[in-house]
Design an enzyme around this catalytic site. Structure first.
Site, PDB file in Angstrom:
ATOM      1  N   HIS A  41       8.387 -46.211   3.245  1.00 34.14           N
ATOM      2  CA  HIS A  41       8.071 -44.867   3.716  1.00 34.14           C
ATOM      3  C   HIS A  41       8.676 -44.569   5.096  1.00 34.14           C
ATOM      4  O   HIS A  41       8.026 -43.952   5.956  1.00 34.14           O
ATOM      5  CB  HIS A  41       6.552 -44.680   3.740  1.00 34.14           C
ATOM      6  N   HIS A  94      -0.788 -43.058  -1.982  1.00 30.43           N
ATOM      7  CA  HIS A  94      -0.236 -44.272  -1.363  1.00 30.43           C
ATOM      8  C   HIS A  94      -1.223 -45.445  -1.333  1.00 30.43           C
ATOM      9  O   HIS A  94      -1.405 -46.110  -0.317  1.00 30.43           O
ATOM     10  CB  HIS A  94       0.248 -43.966   0.051  1.00 30.43           C
ATOM     11  N   GLU A 144      12.046 -41.604  -0.476  1.00 29.12           N
ATOM     12  CA  GLU A 144      11.288 -42.731  -1.025  1.00 29.12           C
ATOM     13  C   GLU A 144      11.732 -43.005  -2.450  1.00 29.12           C
ATOM     14  O   GLU A 144      11.444 -42.229  -3.357  1.00 29.12           O
ATOM     15  CB  GLU A 144       9.793 -42.393  -1.027  1.00 29.12           C
TER      16      GLU A 144
HETATM   17  C1  BGC Z   1       4.100 -37.466   0.500  1.00 29.70           C
HETATM   18  C2  BGC Z   1       3.638 -36.386   1.423  1.00 29.70           C
HETATM   19  C3  BGC Z   1       2.702 -36.970   2.437  1.00 29.70           C
HETATM   20  C4  BGC Z   1       3.435 -38.064   3.174  1.00 29.70           C
HETATM   21  C5  BGC Z   1       2.629 -38.742   4.240  1.00 29.70           C
HETATM   22  C6  BGC Z   1       4.784 -38.519   1.322  1.00 29.70           C
HETATM   23  O1  BGC Z   1       5.190 -39.563   0.518  1.00 29.70           O
HETATM   24  O2  BGC Z   1       4.935 -37.002  -0.509  1.00 29.70           O
HETATM   25  O3  BGC Z   1       2.995 -35.352   0.709  1.00 29.70           O
HETATM   26  O4  BGC Z   1       2.243 -36.007   3.342  1.00 29.70           O
HETATM   27  O5  BGC Z   1       3.870 -39.031   2.259  1.00 29.70           O
HETATM   28  O6  BGC Z   1       1.349 -38.922   3.889  1.00 29.70           O
END
Ligand code: BGC
Length: 384
Positions: free
Chosen positions: A210, A135, A347
């Protein structure tokens, strides 16, 4: 904004809270968008914008992370409830939450080894998820203050545009990237999230929201009874670090087949190597599309308890369905704690680790091009 004006807004908000407690049917209101202060970060003001449509559906968006703080929609009795995980103050967000409601970037999801090669040059990113970059790195777009602009209201919607300028080299990515996220709350009970970006040098880009949904309106309830449909015949299986192996695998005869509606909990504990690696669902589905980039339904989520439904449409090729497997009651000490699988993310985005998979749809943005994607959340109710 000065303090006197601030008190005025507080009074308006108080009235809004009072109105929100009334069943939707008894209210007839115009749509609106109002600004209040949500606190300070990095010595700067963080603003909170409350967007309300004619049916009383309300989205609160803050400039920190361009994040959805709350999203209130009616249940089958017309009572408004918050369907996303979030906090009523800025402090917990600054203390560190797992991307609640945020716009994630410059690259949503994982990049293997925090490393990619572009035009023969190697780029190194922060390893903030085991060996991977997740991210956008240590301080992605979710941890930046965006510049807000209220767009002129149309006859049928209110809209807020947020802009973030990411410097060349920030978090290891090449090129200065100007990113815009527009939240458009429509009177037909749809929240459109529009993304645009331009760059000064070639760079990978993958922007996504998210939000963690819990359609019950009660963040203490598990999401395992929510029923999910995903319009995808294939998914991208992962390795032990949740990096796609490169295969596009058929969902036929697997717990990943959501083409017909299934309760999330009905197969999540089944003996499946991929569910074991993901600690549940934490995978990217390859959306079935009439044409690449076409706006199409990606997923439908429903909750029988409240009667709420959520349909997600997108131009994006992929959908990361994450069943909240890493929620563990933290962060504590801020009133609400969010436990294991009390929220799920849907997402819409490009596939994880695309910069290292030439076979995946490209995430490369070049100078002169405009990155443009759109996702729509449509709020509804199950038939009685
Ligand atoms: C991921 C997860 C992660 C979460 C928060 C999601 O987009 O796929 O693996 O734990 O985000 O960090």
């Amino acid at each position: 904004m000065d303090a006197t004006a601030g008190r005025g807004w507080v009074a308006i908000l108080g009235l809004a809270t009072l109105l929100a407690a009334l069943p939707v049917a008894t209210r007839a209101a115009d749509h609106s968008i109002i600004e209040t202060s949500f606190g300070r970060a990095e010595g700067r003001e963080v603003e909170l914008y409350t967007l309300t449509n004619r049916h009383g559906i309300e989205a609160r968006i803050m400039t920190y992370g361009a994040a959805i703080v709350s999203l209130r929609t009616p249940d089958r009795e017309g009572r408004l409830g918050n369907i996303v995980l979030g906090f009523d103050s800025l402090a917990p967000y600054l203390a560190g939450v797992p991307y609640f409601g945020a716009a994630v970037g410059r690259y949503a999801n994982r990049i293997a080894g925090g490393h990619f090669i572009l035009a023969g040059k190697s780029y190194e990113l922060a390893h903030n998820d085991g060996p991977n970059s997740l991210h956008g790195g240590a301080r992605g777009f979710d941890k930046r203050i965006w510049q807000a602009q209220v767009l002129p209201s149309s006859a049928t919607a209110v809209a807020l545009r947020l802009t973030y300028r990411s410097a060349a080299g920030e978090e290891g990515y090449p090129g200065e990237l100007t990113a815009h996220v527009t939240y458009r709350l429509q009177d037909d009970d749809r929240l459109a999230i529009e993304y645009q970006a331009t760059t000064s040098a070639p760079t990978p880009v993958n922007l996504a929201n998210h939000a963690y949904f819990n359609l019950s309106g009660d963040p203490h309830l598990s999401i395992l009874n929510h029923v999910l449909t995903i319009r995808a015949s294939r998914f991208t299986p992962v390795d032990a670090h949740l990096i796609p192996t490169g295969e596009l695998r058929s969902v036929d005869n697997t717990a990943f087949d959501f083409r017909a509606p299934h309760a999330i909990g009905s197969r999540i504990e089944s003996q499946d190597e991929q569910l074991r690696l993901g600690h549940g669902y934490d995978h990217n589905w390859v959306l079935d599309k009439p044409l690449p980039g076409a706006m199409a339904v990606a997923a439908v989520l429903s909750d029988a308890l409240s009667g709420r439904t959520l349909q997600i449409e997108t131009t994006q090729p992929g959908l990361q369905f994450y069943s909240g497997n890493f929620l563990d009651g933290k962060p504590a000490g801020h009133g609400t704690v969010f436990d294991f699988r009390t929220g799920l993310c849907l997402e819409t985005q490009h596939f994880p680790d695309s910069p290292n998979h030439p076979g995946f749809p490209s995430t490369l943005l070049r100078p002169g091009e405009t990155y443009s994607e759109r996702t729509v959340l449509a709020f509804g109710l199950q038939p009685r």
